[in-house]
Every structure is written in structure tokens, then in C-alpha cells.
Design a protein around this motif. Structure first.
Motif, PDB file in Angstrom:
ATOM      1  N   LEU A  18       1.319  -1.189  -0.114  1.00  0.00           N
ATOM      2  CA  LEU A  18      -0.259   0.250  -0.333  1.00  0.00           C
ATOM      3  C   LEU A  18       1.216   1.016   0.192  1.00  0.00           C
ATOM      4  CD1 LEU A  18      -2.596  -1.416   2.392  1.00  0.00           C
ATOM      5  CD2 LEU A  18      -3.241  -0.590   0.703  1.00  0.00           C
ATOM      6  N   PHE A  19       0.658   2.319  -1.016  1.00  0.00           N
ATOM      7  CA  PHE A  19       1.428   2.988  -1.093  1.00  0.00           C
ATOM      8  C   PHE A  19       0.388   4.390  -0.551  1.00  0.00           C
ATOM      9  CE2 PHE A  19       2.408   6.882  -3.740  1.00  0.00           C
ATOM     10  CZ  PHE A  19       3.459   7.629  -3.343  1.00  0.00           C
ATOM     11  N   ALA A  20       0.458   6.111  -0.091  1.00  0.00           N
ATOM     12  CA  ALA A  20      -0.773   6.654  -0.375  1.00  0.00           C
ATOM     13  C   ALA A  20      -0.152   8.111  -0.054  1.00  0.00           C
ATOM     14  CB  ALA A  20      -1.289   6.488   0.892  1.00  0.00           C
ATOM     15  N   LYS A  21       0.065   9.478  -0.892  1.00  0.00           N
ATOM     16  CA  LYS A  21       0.053  10.258  -0.291  1.00  0.00           C
ATOM     17  C   LYS A  21      -1.075  11.776  -0.722  1.00  0.00           C
ATOM     18  CE  LYS A  21       3.209  13.965  -2.404  1.00  0.00           C
ATOM     19  NZ  LYS A  21       3.925  14.271  -3.619  1.00  0.00           N
ATOM     20  N   ASN A  22      -0.759  12.030   0.240  1.00  0.00           N
ATOM     21  CA  ASN A  22      -1.504  14.231   0.088  1.00  0.00           C
ATOM     22  C   ASN A  22      -0.447  15.100  -0.408  1.00  0.00           C
ATOM     23  OD1 ASN A  22      -4.004  13.492   1.081  1.00  0.00           O
ATOM     24  ND2 ASN A  22      -3.603  14.241   3.225  1.00  0.00           N
ATOM     25  N   SER A  23      -0.759  15.980  -1.713  1.00  0.00           N
ATOM     26  CA  SER A  23      -0.444  16.459  -2.529  1.00  0.00           C
ATOM     27  C   SER A  23      -0.692  17.668  -2.184  1.00  0.00           C
ATOM     28  CB  SER A  23      -0.030  15.966  -3.989  1.00  0.00           C
ATOM     29  OG  SER A  23       0.410  17.414  -4.535  1.00  0.00           O
ATOM     30  N   ASP A  24       0.220  18.962  -1.193  1.00  0.00           N
ATOM     31  CA  ASP A  24      -0.096  20.066  -0.352  1.00  0.00           C
ATOM     32  C   ASP A  24       0.697  20.906  -1.443  1.00  0.00           C
ATOM     33  OD1 ASP A  24      -1.535  17.969   1.764  1.00  0.00           O
ATOM     34  OD2 ASP A  24      -0.021  18.202   2.901  1.00  0.00           O
ATOM     35  N   ARG A  25      -0.235  21.623  -2.221  1.00  0.00           N
ATOM     36  CA  ARG A  25       0.025  23.371  -2.903  1.00  0.00           C
ATOM     37  C   ARG A  25      -0.627  24.347  -2.660  1.00  0.00           C
ATOM     38  NH1 ARG A  25       4.676  21.728  -5.535  1.00  0.00           N
ATOM     39  NH2 ARG A  25       4.118  23.531  -7.024  1.00  0.00           N
ATOM     40  N   GLU A  26      -0.660  24.928  -3.354  1.00  0.00           N
ATOM     41  CA  GLU A  26      -1.206  26.455  -3.462  1.00  0.00           C
ATOM     42  C   GLU A  26      -2.683  26.262  -3.633  1.00  0.00           C
ATOM     43  OE1 GLU A  26       0.517  29.933  -5.375  1.00  0.00           O
ATOM     44  OE2 GLU A  26       2.038  28.949  -6.011  1.00  0.00           O
ATOM     45  N   ALA A  27      -3.422  26.546  -3.316  1.00  0.00           N
ATOM     46  CA  ALA A  27      -4.951  26.564  -2.655  1.00  0.00           C
ATOM     47  C   ALA A  27      -5.919  26.429  -4.482  1.00  0.00           C
ATOM     48  CB  ALA A  27      -5.722  27.386  -2.218  1.00  0.00           C
ATOM     49  N   ASN A  28      -5.145  27.698  -5.306  1.00  0.00           N
ATOM     50  CA  ASN A  28      -5.463  27.417  -6.258  1.00  0.00           C
ATOM     51  C   ASN A  28      -4.983  26.680  -7.741  1.00  0.00           C
ATOM     52  OD1 ASN A  28      -7.816  29.264  -5.562  1.00  0.00           O
ATOM     53  ND2 ASN A  28      -7.362  30.685  -6.385  1.00  0.00           N
ATOM     54  N   GLU A  29      -4.290  25.898  -7.312  1.00  0.00           N
ATOM     55  CA  GLU A  29      -3.198  25.135  -8.004  1.00  0.00           C
ATOM     56  C   GLU A  29      -3.675  23.793  -8.421  1.00  0.00           C
ATOM     57  OE1 GLU A  29       1.688  23.998  -8.126  1.00  0.00           O
ATOM     58  OE2 GLU A  29       0.657  25.065  -6.620  1.00  0.00           O
ATOM     59  N   ALA A  30      -4.863  23.704  -9.240  1.00  0.00           N
ATOM     60  CA  ALA A  30      -5.383  22.565  -9.377  1.00  0.00           C
ATOM     61  C   ALA A  30      -4.140  21.174 -10.337  1.00  0.00           C
ATOM     62  CB  ALA A  30      -6.542  23.319 -11.100  1.00  0.00           C
ATOM     63  N   GLN A  31      -5.203  20.257  -9.773  1.00  0.00           N
ATOM     64  CA  GLN A  31      -4.074  19.212 -10.456  1.00  0.00           C
ATOM     65  C   GLN A  31      -4.907  18.516 -10.936  1.00  0.00           C
ATOM     66  OE1 GLN A  31      -1.978  16.730  -7.866  1.00  0.00           O
ATOM     67  NE2 GLN A  31      -0.983  18.178  -6.082  1.00  0.00           N
ATOM     68  N   TYR A  32      -3.955  17.278 -12.259  1.00  0.00           N
ATOM     69  CA  TYR A  32      -4.691  16.962 -13.455  1.00  0.00           C
ATOM     70  C   TYR A  32      -4.836  15.430 -13.910  1.00  0.00           C
ATOM     71  CZ  TYR A  32      -6.305  16.016 -18.303  1.00  0.00           C
ATOM     72  OH  TYR A  32      -6.608  15.423 -19.450  1.00  0.00           O
ATOM     73  N   LEU A  33      -5.190  13.991 -12.963  1.00  0.00           N
ATOM     74  CA  LEU A  33      -5.176  13.149 -13.045  1.00  0.00           C
ATOM     75  C   LEU A  33      -5.077  12.926 -15.096  1.00  0.00           C
ATOM     76  CD1 LEU A  33      -8.139  11.529 -11.582  1.00  0.00           C
ATOM     77  CD2 LEU A  33      -5.084  11.306 -10.835  1.00  0.00           C
ATOM     78  N   GLN A  34      -4.150  12.689 -15.162  1.00  0.00           N
ATOM     79  CA  GLN A  34      -3.876  12.203 -16.800  1.00  0.00           C
ATOM     80  C   GLN A  34      -3.297  10.643 -16.562  1.00  0.00           C
ATOM     81  OE1 GLN A  34      -0.172  14.694 -18.446  1.00  0.00           O
ATOM     82  NE2 GLN A  34      -1.001  14.304 -20.051  1.00  0.00           N
ATOM     83  N   ALA A  35      -3.543  10.292 -18.259  1.00  0.00           N
ATOM     84  CA  ALA A  35      -2.983   8.976 -18.483  1.00  0.00           C
ATOM     85  C   ALA A  35      -1.679   9.100 -19.809  1.00  0.00           C
ATOM     86  CB  ALA A  35      -3.676   7.903 -18.768  1.00  0.00           C
TER      87      ALA A  35
END
Length: 453
Positions: A18-35
Motif C-alpha cells: 500500500l502506498f499513499a500520498k497527500n499532495s499539498d500545494r497552493e490552494a488554486n493550483e489545480a491538479q490533473y489526472l493524466q494517463a
């Protein structure tokens, strides 16, 4: 800031890693799931990373990434061979390089695209560090440079890699391990770059011939304290040890943790200048600007499992984890529709910004508004886990897995719409809402993002 964790097979209920992560960045810095599909490349080709171009390899592996919208690299991800990587900002007595080079996020993606195992990905990243270095602005707005640490794992092995510029040290993980925004490797490690100890001696961090303790020699403890790196590392280490054998839901619970005080206080709220919880919420002042969890990920690998539970949205407490089947045994499984790529301003057509309506509505009066749907969130998420588990136990096909994933993602989207309506019916309580400074901070973020009132 961020937190990344791993539990090796002996510490999990299924016998998978099992692997887990929270990515903490700037509040308006949207992240994108990409394959990104596997690809072959012409001899002599270059790959353009966030700031620099480097020689491309002959073939790159298929990858699934969670990446800040503006950069080439990723905060976390997996490849088709079952390798997963997450990175952390860490702070040394040596200032990070301001000049553009590879970002830590670039190294995450490069390690995944080029490494068939955790050990191979480790070699890829350390080789690229030696050849090209790390440096450049890591911030969406403003400036922020840092060194990086990494947690690199596959179904049978895991490593912690901590770096200072082009120098590095690596430790093989035992049963469980977490990393945060602080150096954690001490006197016992598997290997290190040739220049690491000589550099420490030259700069007076350790005396020649004295025992070498990496983090004591290199860590900027004051800067790490401002990032609450040590306190969060202690908290995630404690939770990994305290909860027995782990499963995806126990890792999700750790990613949602706000600390012991929040567990005691019915009216806890994510306000103030200091933070420190694993599930991070941005607040006013310079310390918590990078304190917003913008995406979360739990992976289960091995024992016929290659399941990635991702939010694709900010704040795991206001989000729901949804499955993606990607990796060994699920080649060709259809992926859910992640929607269009977000940018730096509000776009309700995107997964990330669409969720921000719910996330930011909850912040107006956190305690009663999160309670309005947290029970339903947990029950729905548990049903998702049960349906995935049933498919895995009967060795369902990749085609079945793809259909199940797509169906669950649609159910999750419908549920979020219902939860937003429920939250909006809970009127903020007089005298219990966040502080004026907190409200002013989030109002400014809303204006920058051009969010509707």
C-alpha cells in the motif's frame, strides 16, 4: 507541503503493498489526472520537462499521473509495471538552486517513465540528478525553491531517497515508512552519492572521521519546523504503527487525519496561522500558503491487485476516493473519464474546479457542514471498496474492471452534487464561522480564481 506513506506486504491485510500520498500545494493550483501511453522515441530525441530539455530514452513506460496543471512533472503517479512514486519538499542548510534545472516533480515522472522496478526508478532519478541537477521555481504563484525527497515503491520493494542538490542518500524501507517535509534518514542507509560525505565535511556539517548522521548534518530544522514537517512525519509514523495491518481504507483515514485535537473537538475548524495536520487546509499568513491538500492517492499493488484510489480533487475530507485499475493484470482496462484539463481559474467543466464549490462551501463553517455528508461519503466509499474487492476475489477481467471503475466514477459525481446541495442548506452559525482573516484569505483566493460567489 506533503505526506507520503508506504506499508509493505507484511503489514497489509491483503498481502499487497500500500502506498499513499497527500499532495499539498497552493490552494488554486489545480491538479490533473493524466494517463500517458507507452511510447518509442527516435534516437537523439529530447524531452521537454518543465524548464529544461534532456535526452529522451528509446522507450517510455505508460504512466498514470497526478500533476499540477502548469508543469510537465507530477506530484505522484504509477507506471504500467506497478511502480509508484511521490515526492516531498525538504529544506537543507544548503540553499536550493534557483536556476532552472529538473524539478522534483519532473524526476517523479521521469522515474516512472523509465523504471520497471522501484530499484530501477531509484537509479534513474539519482542518475538524472547527477547529470542535470535539480532547481528552479516550484511555485504556481510567486517563488519557492526546494530540495526533494522521494518514496519509491513496487509490489515487493520500497526506498526512501533524500537529496541535497546533486547529492543523495537512499534507505530501503522495512515494514512501514512515511516521509514529510523534513529529512528523515539518519546514520543507517543503503547507499549514498560519492560527494555527500565530502561535501558535509567541507562545509563543516560533520568532522572528518566522526560518525555521519545524514539528517543531523544537512537538515535545516528551523525551516522544516515552519513547514510542520517533523510533526507531520511523527503523526503519520504513529498512525502507520498504531492501526495494525492496513487496507486502502485505513490509508485513506490517515490522509484525512487532522490530528488529535480535531478528533477531540466537535467544533474544530481549519483556521489560524499555524497548521500541521496531514489533511491540510490553506490559511492566512505565509506559513500555510502551501498548506492545501490539492490531490490524494492510495495505491494497492501485488496479489493480483493494481488499484489506484484517487480523488483528483482537493481536500480528502471533502472528497471521495475512486478506483482506477492500472498496472500488471489490468492491461487494457478502460480508464474513467477524468474530464478536461484544468487551469488556474474556475472551470466547472473540470473535475478539480467542479469539486471546489463543495470544498469551499464547507470551509464557511467547517464542523456542521462536513458532518452534513461525511457519513454518506464513508458509506459510499465503503461500498466502492466492497465492489472492487468482490471483483478482485473472483479474478475479474480487465474489461470488467474498467466498466466497474467507470460506473463508480459516475456515482461519485452524482453524490458530490447531492452533497453540495446538502451543505448549502446548513446556514453558517453566528459566532462560529472562521476568523475574519481566514475569510478574507479565501475570498482573495476566490477572486484570483474567478470563482462565482
Amino acid at each position: 507541503m506533503c505526506d507520503t506513506m508506504v506499508a509493505r506486504p507484511g503489514q497489509t491485510k491483503s498481502g499487497a503493498l500500500l502506498f499513499a500520498k497527500n499532495s499539498d500545494r497552493e490552494a488554486n493550483e489545480a491538479q490533473y489526472l493524466q494517463a500517458v501511453a507507452r511510447a518509442r522515441h527516435e534516437k537523439g530525441a529530447l524531452v521537454r520537462c518543465t524548464y529544461i530539455s534532456i535526452p529522451q530514452v528509446e522507450e517510455t513506460h505508460a504512466v498514470l499521473l497526478s500533476r499540477p496543471f502548469w508543469m510537465w512533472g507530477a506530484e505522484m503517479g504509477a507506471n504500467e509495471h506497478g511502480v509508484v512514486i511521490g515526492n516531498e519538499a525538504v529544506f537543507a542548510k544548503i540553499a536550493p538552486q534557483k536556476e532552472a534545472a529538473l524539478l522534483g516533480m519532473d524526476l517523479v515522472r521521469l522515474g516512472l517513465e523509465r523504471g520497471k522496478s522501484a530499484a530501477e526508478a531509484l537509479d534513474v532519478i539519482t542518475g538524472l540528478l547527477t547529470a542535470h541537477g535539480q532547481g528552479g521555481n516550484c511555485a504556481h504563484l510567486g517563488r519557492f525553491e526546494y530540495h526533494n525527497s522521494f518514496l519509491i515503491a513496487d509490489q515487493s520493494d520500497a526506498f526512501v531517497l533524500e537529496t541535497v542538490g546533486r547529492e543523495w542518500v537512499a534507505e530501503r524501507v522495512g515494514a512501514t515508512r512515511s516521509i514529510s517535509n523534513t529529512y528523515t534518514i539518519g546514520a543507517e542507509f543503503e547507499r549514498a552519492s560519492q560527494g555527500l560525505l565530502p561535501q558535509a565535511i567541507e562545509r563543516g556539517f560533520v568532522k572528518d572521521g566522526a560518525p555521519f548522521h545524514f539528517s543531523d548534518a544537512y537538515a535545516n530544522r528551523k525551516r522544516s519546523a515552519f513547514a510542520t514537517g517533523m510533526s507531520r512525519w511523527c503523526r503519520t509514523s504513529e498512525l502507520l504503527d498504531a492501526r495494525g495491518r492496513h487496507d486502502p481504507q485505513s490509508m485513506m483515514a490517515i490522509l484525512r487525519d487532522h490530528g488529535p485535537r480535531a478528533a477531540r473537538e466537535r467544533n474544530w475548524r481549519p483556521d489560524g496561522v499555524m497548521g500541521g495536520s496531514v489533511c491540510a487546509h490553506a490559511s492566512w499568513g505565509p506559513i500555510r500558503r502551501f498548506g492545501q491538500t490539492t490531490a490524494s492517492w492510495v495505491a494497492e499493488l501485488g496479489q493480483g491487485r493494481a488499484v489506484h484510489w484517487v480523488t483528483g480533487t482537493s481536500s480528502p475530507d471533502t472528497s471521495i476516493f475512486k478506483p482506477v485499475f492500472f498496472g500488471p493484470g489490468f492491461e487494457g482496462a478502460a480508464l474513467p473519464d477524468f474530464g478536461p484539463a484544468p487551469g488556474g481559474t474556475f472551470d466547472p467543466a473540470t473535475l478539480w474546479w467542479g469539486h471546489e464549490r463543495l470544498h469551499r462551501a464547507v470551509l464557511d463553517d467547517y464542523a456542521p457542514r462536513i458532518r452534513a455528508f461525511a457519513g454518506a461519503r464513508d458509506r459510499l466509499e465503503a461500498s466502492f471498496v466492497a465492489r472492487v474487492e468482490a471483483l478482485l476475489k473472483r479474478s475479474g477481467s480487465a474489461e470488467e474492471a474498467g466498466r466497474l471503475s467507470q460506473a463508480i466514477w459516475k456515482e461519485a459525481a452524482e453524490a458530490e452534487r447531492d452533497w453540495l446541495a446538502q451543505v448549502r442548506r446548513v446556514s453558517p452559525r453566528p459566532g462560529q464561522s472562521p476568523s475574519l482573516l481566514y475569510k478574507m484569505h479565501w475570498a482573495k483566493l476566490g477572486r484570483l480564481a474567478k470563482m462565482p460567489a
